[in-house]
Design a protein around this motif. Structure first.
Motif: not given
Length: 387
Positions: A276, A318, A342, A344-345
């Motif tokens: 995340d 996050g 990595d 979040p989109e």
């Protein structure tokens, strides 16, 4: 406007994969390659594609040549399963990246992303253990380079070219790899400090000694860090005990060694991923370790560093304005190359995942793409510079 459905194909042989790609190339239908799916979110949000090729059917260990420490495997083989096969002969493929959920990462996916783990300190990356490759191209041809003999130098080294190409040049279907003895015993020495400069100085000193260590890492989190040195083989415990004195001389605290060290290194691998948060992979010279750790401290990030190689994974937790924090950390580390892995989109849509390339290098990269994928069907727009 509704998005067109994505066709899913599961070729069972290299020849089937090549025939499929010939049809897709002739029709100009874009394609995305999927192995275990553990790194499918890396890069920018993908452009829509017409077809997804899943490599699970290319999942066989074709040869395990125990006597000369080589193997030939199809690219869809999960790395964990291949390691189990090699371990029956006391051997290993010296690649230990994070394997993702249910250890699904495939050898082809590790090749495509050039992912690696702590063993890279001694054995190098995927470019160093792949000695031969067969690839299926968008014109339907199967191209081969190298072989299964470690010193084979025939042909262009396609394996090095495809390592880290993120599936934008073609589909690797078979790879030949060199193996190494799997150590029966391991031991790790470590020492702590809350001073990034002290950790960097200690790691630099150790990197200069002929220790024959398998791994040399630094872990940083919650305002403090540790230097970790791992040895493998019958003398591992003795070697780790000998390094304790070097760590104390370097001014580190809480110096200790242990033979029960698997969890330490599992945590290092896990620290390269985040479910995340955001992970920046930073490439620098090894002498920049102190600067990178200080930047991680100031940004509230966790860090995993290959101390002797100049490779670092910095994880920002996050929450909040994550995109702004990523850009702030990048600015603090400039001009070092920072690749967003990595995230979040929405963050990946807002932040450029790739570092800026020199114009000449980018042009050369475009030419390589045009040479290997003239139909431009492989993962369009997903690589550096929109390639």
């Amino acid at each position: 406007m509704a998005t067109a459905p994505v066709a899913t194909e599961h070729p069972d042989t290299p020849e089937e994969a090549a025939a499929l790609l010939r049809v897709l190339g002739e029709d100009g239908r874009s394609v995305r390659i999927r192995g275990g799916g553990t790194k499918s979110a890396w890069g920018p949000p993908p452009e829509p594609v017409a077809t997804e090729i899943v490599t699970g059917g290319l999942g066989r260990v074709l040869e395990h040549n125990e006597g000369d420490f080589t193997a030939v495997v199809e690219a869809g083989v999960p790395l964990a399963r291949a390691q189990t096969v090699f371990a029956t002969a006391g051997q290993m493929l010296a690649l230990d990246p994070p394997l993702g959920d249910v250890e699904a990462a495939t050898i082809g996916g590790v090749l495509a992303t050039a992912d690696s783990g702590p063993l890279r300190h001694r054995y190098g990356g995927v470019r160093d253990v792949v000695v031969g490759i067969t690839i299926a191209l968008s014109d339907g041809s199967l191209a081969k380079a190298g072989g299964k003999v470690i010193k084979n130098v025939a042909g262009y080294d396609l394996a090095k070219l495809f390592a880290g190409s993120f599936g934008t040049l073609g589909l690797a279907v078979v790879v030949a790899v060199r193996l190494h003895p799997k150590p029966e015993e391991t031991a790790t020495a470590s020492g702590a400090s809350d001073d990034p400069s002290a950790l960097a100085a200690a790691a630099s000193t150790l990197a200069r000694f002929p220790l024959e260590a398998d791994c040399l890492d630094v872990a940083w989190h919650d305002g403090a860090g540790r230097v970790l040195v791992r040895f493998g083989g019958a003398a591992a415990e003795r070697q780790a005990l000998a390094v304790e004195e070097r760590l104390r001389t370097a001014g580190l605290a809480d110096v200790a060694s242990t033979v029960d060290d698997d969890d330490l290194w599992a945590a290092q691998r896990a620290g390269q991923r985040s479910a995340d948060g955001a992970v920046l992979k930073v490439s620098s010279v090894p002498g920049d370790l102190g600067v990178v750790l200080a930047a991680a401290r100031d940004a509230g990030a966790h860090a995993v560093s290959r101390a002797g190689l100049g490779l670092h994974w910095l994880t920002l937790p996050g929450g909040g304005d994550l995109a702004a924090r990523i850009e702030g950390l990048r600015a603090a580390l400039a001009p070092r190359a920072c690749t967003l892995q990595d995230a979040p989109e929405p963050v990946r849509a807002a932040v450029a995942p790739w570092p800026e390339l020199d114009a000449g290098v980018l042009e050369l990269t475009r030419r390589v793409k045009a040479r290997f994928d003239p139909a431009r069907i492989f993962s369009p727009g997903s690589f550096v510079g929109g390639i």
